[in-house]
Motif scaffolding. Structure first.
Motif, short mmCIF file in Angstrom:
data_model
loop_
_atom_site.label_atom_id
_atom_site.label_comp_id
_atom_site.label_asym_id
_atom_site.label_seq_id
_atom_site.Cartn_x
_atom_site.Cartn_y
_atom_site.Cartn_z
N SER A 19 0.84 -1.19 0.00
CA SER A 19 0.00 0.00 0.00
C SER A 19 0.88 1.25 0.00
CB SER A 19 -0.92 0.00 1.22
OG SER A 19 -0.17 -0.09 2.43
N ARG A 20 0.32 2.32 -0.53
CA ARG A 20 1.05 3.58 -0.60
C ARG A 20 0.31 4.66 0.20
NH1 ARG A 20 2.76 6.92 -6.13
NH2 ARG A 20 3.46 8.82 -5.07
N ALA B 283 -1.12 8.17 1.31
CA ALA B 283 -1.54 9.31 0.50
C ALA B 283 -0.50 10.42 0.50
CB ALA B 283 -2.88 9.83 1.01
N SER B 284 0.29 10.49 1.57
CA SER B 284 1.28 11.56 1.70
C SER B 284 2.63 11.21 1.06
CB SER B 284 1.51 11.88 3.18
OG SER B 284 1.99 10.73 3.86
N ARG C 221 5.29 10.87 -1.59
CA ARG C 221 5.62 11.40 -2.91
C ARG C 221 7.05 11.05 -3.25
NH1 ARG C 221 1.04 11.62 -2.83
NH2 ARG C 221 -0.41 13.36 -3.05
N GLU D 90 -0.81 3.99 -7.61
CA GLU D 90 -1.45 4.05 -6.30
C GLU D 90 -0.84 3.05 -5.32
OE1 GLU D 90 -5.63 3.60 -6.83
OE2 GLU D 90 -5.87 5.52 -7.87
#
Length: 272
Positions: free
Chosen positions: A38-39, A41-42, A44, A76
């Motif tokens: 999983s990645r 959301a923050s 980058r 994602e």
């Protein structure tokens, strides 16, 4: 006999680490596997960068290693490519992960295998051995790369055919990729070579350069590396990187960095 359930530790996030979930695992052979997590959301990163990932060590503290992100910056999920080292402190455990398991992910990706560290050019060659392919899988699926360069070439040297991870995707020129399939069809080339088994190309990368084989096929332009037009990235064995870094410098290339872009780059964090 009842199945024995092995209790796995519950990981706790820290200021430097988040805790992510393993989504899928693919074993290419007995030496090589890839996995997706999983990645946040923050999270980058620039395509080509690496990040710390790991598991809980025997002392209860995080056991971490640097891994290049193999997925493009727009994905994602995060994907990684790893070798299996049976007595390796981390990979002996990492190769046993399954979907649903937890894994540590560093919060600060970094690295020099990024387009920002290169001067503008026409042809981008990404030279890799083994799992050094990982950052180039990310870069070759980044639409910006096809805007920066007219031709994008991944060279991947391995010992056995089964070591050619992601071969089908690369040979198809990312067919079905939502962002780059049209550009890659025209601008991308994949040059795999296998050094210890029968294959259509069995030479080491240096030999492909020496006899000009590397510049055949669809690759246009000079039949040699030109510092005016060519940009180089290298990742993989220290022997290959040191050999080619010396070679490129001898023919007029300069090494680049994030602070001072040049004509070739290596990942200093991996080679020292």
């Amino acid at each position: 006999m009842n199945d024995v359930t092995i209790e796995k530790p519950v990981l706790e996030p820290t200021g430097a680490l988040s805790v992510e979930t393993v989504l899928s695992v693919h074993h290419w052979n007995e030496r090589l596997f890839s996995f997706r997590i999983s990645r946040p959301a923050s999270f980058r990163f620039r395509s080509g960068e690496f990040v710390m990932i790991g598991l809980q060590g025997e002392n209860g503290k995080p056991l971490l290693r640097a891994y290049s992100v193999a997925s493009p910056s727009w994905d994602e999920e995060l994907e990684f490519l790893s070798i299996k080292v049976q007595d390796g402190p981390l990979t002996s455990k990492l190769q046993l992960i399954q979907p649903g398991d937890q894994i540590y992910l560093g919060r600060k990706p970094t690295g020099t295998l990024v387009t920002d560290a290169l001067l503008p050019g026409k042809r981008l060659f990404m030279l890799s051995t083994g799992t050094g392919l990982a950052p180039f899988l990310s870069l070759a699926r980044d639409p910006d790369v096809y805007e920066f360069y007219e031709q994008v070439v991944i060279v991947h040297s391995v010992r056995q055919v089964s070591d050619l991870a992601f071969r089908e995707m690369l040979e198809s020129r990312f067919a079905g990729d939502p962002l780059v399939q049209d550009q890659a069809l025209l601008q991308f080339d994949y040059v795999p070579t296998v050094t210890r088994e029968p294959f259509h190309t069995t030479k080491r990368i240096d030999k492909l350069v020496e006899d000009g084989t590397l510049f055949g096929g669809r690759i246009q332009g000079a039949k040699h590396f030109d510092p005016e037009t060519d940009r180089i990235m290298m990742c993989g064995s220290m022997e290959m990187i040191k050999q080619f870094a010396a070679y490129f410098e001898s023919i007029g290339f300069t090494e680049g960095s994030n602070a001072a872009p040049g004509q070739f780059v290596i990942e200093r964090a991996f080679v020292g």
